[in-house]
Design a protein around this motif. Structure first.
Motif, PDB file in Angstrom:
ATOM      1  N   ALA A  61       0.840  -1.207   0.000  1.00 31.82           N
ATOM      2  CA  ALA A  61       0.000   0.000   0.000  1.00 31.82           C
ATOM      3  C   ALA A  61       0.870   1.250   0.000  1.00 31.82           C
ATOM      4  O   ALA A  61       1.849   1.333   0.757  1.00 31.82           O
ATOM      5  CB  ALA A  61      -0.918  -0.014   1.215  1.00 31.82           C
ATOM      6  N   GLY A  62       0.543   2.193  -0.851  1.00 36.95           N
ATOM      7  CA  GLY A  62       1.267   3.459  -0.913  1.00 36.95           C
ATOM      8  C   GLY A  62       2.543   3.418  -1.732  1.00 36.95           C
ATOM      9  O   GLY A  62       3.165   4.455  -1.948  1.00 36.95           O
ATOM     10  N   ASP A 117      -5.048   2.104  -9.370  1.00 43.97           N
ATOM     11  CA  ASP A 117      -3.809   2.333  -8.615  1.00 43.97           C
ATOM     12  C   ASP A 117      -3.594   3.825  -8.371  1.00 43.97           C
ATOM     13  O   ASP A 117      -3.222   4.238  -7.269  1.00 43.97           O
ATOM     14  CB  ASP A 117      -2.596   1.769  -9.363  1.00 43.97           C
ATOM     15  N   GLN A 119      -5.894   6.185  -8.290  1.00 39.73           N
ATOM     16  CA  GLN A 119      -6.916   6.626  -7.334  1.00 39.73           C
ATOM     17  C   GLN A 119      -6.532   6.243  -5.902  1.00 39.73           C
ATOM     18  O   GLN A 119      -6.632   7.052  -4.984  1.00 39.73           O
ATOM     19  CB  GLN A 119      -8.266   6.018  -7.701  1.00 39.73           C
ATOM     20  N   ARG A 120      -6.072   5.017  -5.710  1.00 35.65           N
ATOM     21  CA  ARG A 120      -5.680   4.561  -4.371  1.00 35.65           C
ATOM     22  C   ARG A 120      -4.495   5.360  -3.832  1.00 35.65           C
ATOM     23  O   ARG A 120      -4.454   5.680  -2.644  1.00 35.65           O
ATOM     24  CB  ARG A 120      -5.345   3.074  -4.395  1.00 35.65           C
ATOM     25  N   LEU A 121      -3.539   5.631  -4.692  1.00 33.34           N
ATOM     26  CA  LEU A 121      -2.378   6.407  -4.257  1.00 33.34           C
ATOM     27  C   LEU A 121      -2.793   7.812  -3.825  1.00 33.34           C
ATOM     28  O   LEU A 121      -2.337   8.311  -2.792  1.00 33.34           O
ATOM     29  CB  LEU A 121      -1.330   6.480  -5.375  1.00 33.34           C
ATOM     30  N   GLN A 123      -5.814   8.791  -2.793  1.00 33.60           N
ATOM     31  CA  GLN A 123      -6.636   8.696  -1.585  1.00 33.60           C
ATOM     32  C   GLN A 123      -5.828   8.381  -0.337  1.00 33.60           C
ATOM     33  O   GLN A 123      -6.210   8.744   0.767  1.00 33.60           O
ATOM     34  CB  GLN A 123      -7.741   7.651  -1.773  1.00 33.60           C
ATOM     35  N   SER A 124      -4.692   7.701  -0.516  1.00 36.86           N
ATOM     36  CA  SER A 124      -3.872   7.377   0.651  1.00 36.86           C
ATOM     37  C   SER A 124      -2.808   8.442   0.926  1.00 36.86           C
ATOM     38  O   SER A 124      -1.905   8.218   1.737  1.00 36.86           O
ATOM     39  CB  SER A 124      -3.221   6.000   0.477  1.00 36.86           C
ATOM     40  N   GLY A 125      -2.902   9.576   0.227  1.00 37.32           N
ATOM     41  CA  GLY A 125      -1.986  10.682   0.511  1.00 37.32           C
ATOM     42  C   GLY A 125      -0.678  10.620  -0.252  1.00 37.32           C
ATOM     43  O   GLY A 125       0.275  11.302   0.120  1.00 37.32           O
ATOM     44  N   HIS A 126      -0.601   9.843  -1.291  1.00 33.56           N
ATOM     45  CA  HIS A 126       0.629   9.714  -2.081  1.00 33.56           C
ATOM     46  C   HIS A 126       0.425  10.301  -3.482  1.00 33.56           C
ATOM     47  O   HIS A 126       0.646   9.645  -4.496  1.00 33.56           O
ATOM     48  CB  HIS A 126       1.047   8.247  -2.170  1.00 33.56           C
ATOM     49  N   THR A 129       3.478  10.311  -5.895  1.00 34.43           N
ATOM     50  CA  THR A 129       3.720   8.985  -6.480  1.00 34.43           C
ATOM     51  C   THR A 129       2.680   8.698  -7.559  1.00 34.43           C
ATOM     52  O   THR A 129       3.018   8.165  -8.628  1.00 34.43           O
ATOM     53  CB  THR A 129       3.666   7.894  -5.390  1.00 34.43           C
TER      54      THR A 129
END
Length: 161
Positions: A61-62, A117, A119-121, A123-126, A129
């Motif tokens: 994750a991240g 990927d 979107q997840r990055l 949303q997780s503050g990355h 990246t």
């Protein structure tokens, strides 16, 4: 003396002209089923290969999604080689392109996972990246197609001398 006569032009006749609409649709469906099946079988194989790679090389994750990146760039390179070979070298069977190009390579490369990927990055503050991944994938995927196609053409010219 009159005007010159126009010569009769022999035009190709479409075998579907004059068919009732229901027969035309039946004929079209019969011709499409092999293509649909080829894409389906190839897509399942490509997706299974991609899924296997994601199990062997999971992304924390991240972290930068290297697995999806490598899959997409490698798949694009193979598409570059494949398209040159089947359009300029080899008269392939009509189902080869749907099976391998659309099916296997379409199922293997995964630009939908690429979007998830990103979107997840974000949303997780990355976000940095995610932005790097967004740009790097597009540049590398397009470069891979172009470079692979160019090198394949060069190799073919070298082999035919």
């Amino acid at each position: 003396m009159g005007a010159p006569r126009a010569r009769a032009v022999q035009e190709r006749v479409d075998p579907d002209i004059g068919l009732p609409p229901a027969e035309h649709r039946r004929r079209a469906r019969r011709e499409q089923w092999p293509v649909v099946c080829a894409v389906s079988v190839g897509g399942a194989a490509g997706a299974a290969a991609r899924y296997g790679m994601s199990l062997l090389w999971p992304t924390p994750a991240g972290a930068f999604p290297w697995t999806t990146f490598v899959i997409n760039v490698a798949g694009c390179a193979v598409i570059g080689v494949f398209m040159v070979v089947i359009t300029e070298v080899w008269a392939a069977h009509r189902l080869v392109r749907p099976f391998f190009g659309t099916g296997i390579l379409g199922g293997f490369t995964t630009f939908s996972t690429y979007a998830v990927d990103i979107q997840r990055l974000v949303q997780s503050g990355h976000a940095a990246t995610a932005l790097a991944y967004l740009a790097l994938t597009m540049v590398c995927a397009l470069t891979a197609v172009w470079t692979a196609a160019a090198l394949t053409r060069r190799f073919i010219r070298w082999r035919t001398r």
